[in-house]
Design an enzyme around this catalytic site. Structure first.
Site, PDB file in Angstrom:
ATOM      1  N   SER A 131       0.835  -1.193   0.000  1.00 53.44           N
ATOM      2  CA  SER A 131       0.000   0.000   0.000  1.00 53.44           C
ATOM      3  C   SER A 131       0.873   1.246   0.000  1.00 53.44           C
ATOM      4  O   SER A 131       1.987   1.253   0.534  1.00 53.44           O
ATOM      5  CB  SER A 131      -0.903   0.023   1.238  1.00 53.44           C
ATOM      6  OG  SER A 131      -1.698  -1.139   1.313  1.00 53.44           O
ATOM      7  N   GLU A 162       3.899  -0.312  -5.269  1.00 53.08           N
ATOM      8  CA  GLU A 162       3.492  -0.624  -6.649  1.00 53.08           C
ATOM      9  C   GLU A 162       3.578   0.640  -7.496  1.00 53.08           C
ATOM     10  O   GLU A 162       3.350   1.739  -7.020  1.00 53.08           O
ATOM     11  CB  GLU A 162       2.079  -1.213  -6.670  1.00 53.08           C
ATOM     12  CG  GLU A 162       1.011  -0.407  -5.931  1.00 53.08           C
ATOM     13  CD  GLU A 162       0.440   0.728  -6.758  1.00 53.08           C
ATOM     14  OE1 GLU A 162       0.597   0.685  -7.988  1.00 53.08           O
ATOM     15  OE2 GLU A 162      -0.170   1.640  -6.183  1.00 53.08           O
ATOM     16  N   LYS A 221       7.803   6.363  -3.862  1.00 51.03           N
ATOM     17  CA  LYS A 221       6.448   6.155  -4.374  1.00 51.03           C
ATOM     18  C   LYS A 221       5.675   7.469  -4.381  1.00 51.03           C
ATOM     19  O   LYS A 221       5.050   7.832  -5.384  1.00 51.03           O
ATOM     20  CB  LYS A 221       5.733   5.106  -3.511  1.00 51.03           C
ATOM     21  CG  LYS A 221       4.244   4.996  -3.757  1.00 51.03           C
ATOM     22  CD  LYS A 221       3.908   4.597  -5.175  1.00 51.03           C
ATOM     23  CE  LYS A 221       2.396   4.412  -5.327  1.00 51.03           C
ATOM     24  NZ  LYS A 221       2.013   4.066  -6.695  1.00 51.03           N
ATOM     25  N   CYS A 277      -4.608   7.496  -6.806  1.00 57.50           N
ATOM     26  CA  CYS A 277      -3.271   7.774  -6.271  1.00 57.50           C
ATOM     27  C   CYS A 277      -2.836   9.233  -6.317  1.00 57.50           C
ATOM     28  O   CYS A 277      -2.330   9.749  -5.323  1.00 57.50           O
ATOM     29  CB  CYS A 277      -2.237   6.928  -7.017  1.00 57.50           C
ATOM     30  SG  CYS A 277      -2.375   5.162  -6.694  1.00 57.50           S
TER      31      CYS A 277
END
Length: 552
Positions: A131, A162, A221, A277
């Protein structure tokens, strides 16, 4: 020595956990992969022919491995106990109340996972954070594990964010630009990194697997999504400037994108970015900077969000303006509700915000999207805090169409919010005939640019950019000049008395009415029919030439 992995468990069967573990199961057939979730309805969907999410290529991967080494279950405790590696892929939404409301990430689901793992797990576990979380979130999770240490439990915690884009998630998983793994800079931490890396090395070149410390992985990220969102807001800000100056944002974007230092990705001007996101991660970054006493940095990234909101408001405002400054009780066909094409995901979709703005003005919305279900659309709009007269009245303004032609029937305007390919292939002649006139098209994704001439021939009024309007004004001015020259030549030998002057001015006044040109209208009204004209034809001709010069 590296741990031999026989079983993997993923907590969270959403947009990240489901596709990620499905691809791992396909690429590592000797490893049993189990995806678990507290939502039993979602698990049933994963075990059916109708998967809970739409992603090109996902159905084929799931059907190939499900029942062999890919399993979906609601028995979380059993899967955690049996797993060697546990992925945490639960939602980390933006907080809606309390400290950090509207910016900070809500980590309650992450914390719940950590406590459950500490409670039921035994032996050695590698816990992997998939996450998106704020920097140093892993430290908080480790404290939970450390506070619940058992003699039969040891673990290592890794960050493995990710970098998937919806619609291309399966391709991104099978051929990633990079795989990022962060962990402790200790022998045990490095061993855990090597273990997880060995999973990815089954199909990803080792040169693409980047290893860092935990904090660098978490920040990378957030920074990656912030940079992508920044590019979209940057080109959208330039689009506003283009519309004022007469530049074409598509031409500007192409010129910018050919610079190898910049590249052409994410330089498509539109109604703004959406998805799960970008906004969440930028707001998370803003909050992090504020918490770390970096107000200048926080303000910088906050502008990325504000430009995105500005672009949406600006688009809605121009729709209202073009529809004679009111959309109250007017039927508006809104085509597309997903945040982008080829997905059913509506999270932070610009369609939601544009719908809210139009609903606030009393518009009757008829919404069509080929993938988003009616229940999802109504749920998204029901959560609106913008409709000031209440939820019940707001939802009464919304109807869900079964096809685009139904949505457009008897509509005042079409608003395209998602770039679905099917919208390029519609029978716009049929649609135009069924709409109220004048019929408007507002293309928020610029997917109809190639159809511009055709739509104009049919009679559609389009939402023109300022640069397009300037071109039309230039054409109009050229037409005015040519018409004036013709009239001057025609009357040059005849404007010797007042009658001929009045006839000339009458024709100019008629021309003003036909073209809507304020300059010609002013010229015609300077000497309306029946009033005393200039003393002679020479004075009239000079008067006309003065206006002609002003038109150049």
């Amino acid at each position: 020595m590296m741990v031999q992995v026989k079983r993997i468990c993923c907590i969270g069967a959403g947009y990240v956990g489901g596709p990620t573990c499905s691809v791992i199961a396909q690429m590592c057939p000797e490893i049993a992969v189990t995806v678990v979730d507290v939502n039993e309805e979602r698990i049933r969907a994963w075990n059916s022919d109708q998967l809970p999410i739409f992603e090109p290529g996902l159905q084929e991967v799931v059907e190939a491995r499900r029942g062999f080494n890919l399993f979906f279950s609601s028995n979380i405790d059993e899967a955690v106990r049996e797993a060697d590696i546990i992925f945490i892929s639960v939602n980390t939404p933006t907080k809606t109340f309390g400290l950090g409301k509207g910016r900070a990430a809500d980590l309650k689901y992450i914390e719940a996972c950590a406590r459950r793992i500490a409670e039921v797990a035994t032996g050695y576990k590698i816990v992997v954070e998939k996450s998106t979380v704020p920097v140093r979130a892993a430290e908080s999770i480790q404290r939970i594990f450390n506070a619940n240490t058992k003699s039969d439990l040891s673990f290592q915690f890794l960050s493995n964010p990710e970098f998937l884009a919806e619609v291309t998630a399966i391709t991104d998983l099978k051929n990633p630009d990079r795989v990022l793994i962060g962990g402790e800079e200790t022998p045990d931490g490095q061993r855990a990194i090597e273990t997880l890396s060995s999973i990815y090395e089954r199909w990803v070149p080792k040169s693409r697997i980047i290893t860092t410390n935990t904090w660098s992985s978490e920040l990378s990220k957030l920074a990656a999504n912030a940079f992508l969102a920044q590019r979209i807001s940057s080109i959208n800000s330039i689009s506003a400037l283009c519309e004022v100056t007469g530049a074409d944002v598509e031409e500007v974007a192409h010129a910018i994108g050919t610079d190898q230092r910049i590249g052409n990705g994410f330089l498509k001007a539109s109604v703004g970015f959406g998805g799960s996101c970008f906004q969440k991660d930028v707001l998370n970054l803003v909050y992090l900077c504020e918490a770390l006493n970096l107000p200048e940095v926080a303000r910088y990234w906050q502008q990325v969000i504000e430009i995105n909101e500005y672009q949406r408001r600006r688009f809605a405002a121009r729709i209202i303006s073009c529809l004679f400054n009111t959309v109250t009780d007017k039927k508006i066909a809104l085509l597309g509700f997903a945040f982008k094409k080829d997905t059913g995901d509506t999270r932070e979709s610009s369609s939601i915000y544009i719908s809210k703005y139009l609903m606030d003005e009393g518009a009757q919305l008829y919404i069509y999207d080929p993938k988003v279900k009616k229940e999802q659309i109504m749920q998204d709009l029901a959560q609106s805090s913008t409709v000031t007269d209440g939820m019940e009245r707001g939802l009464s303004l919304v109807s869900i169409a079964s096809d685009p032609y139904e949505a457009c029937d008897n509509a005042h305007a079409i608003v395209i919010c998602t770039e679905w390919d099917v919208f390029k292939e519609l029978d716009y002649e049929k649609i135009y005939k069924a709409m109220l006139k004048p019929a408007f098209i507002f293309d928020g994704r610029r997917i109809l640019d190639s159809l511009h001439d055709r739509l104009q021939q049919l009679g559609f009024q389009r939402l023109f950019t300022q640069s397009q309007l300037r071109r039309f004004q230039q054409i109009e001015k050229m037409h005015m000049k040519n018409t004036l020259r013709r009239l001057i030549r025609e009357f040059e030998e005849k404007v010797k008395n007042g009658d001929h002057l009045r006839l000339l001015l009458s024709q100019l006044h008629h021309l003003a009415s036909e073209t809507g040109c304020s300059t010609l209208h002013w010229l015609g009204m300077q000497n309306p029919i029946g009033s005393a004209g200039p003393p002679d034809g020479v004075g009239c001709q000079k008067h006309i030439m003065l206006v002609l010069q002003n038109c150049t």
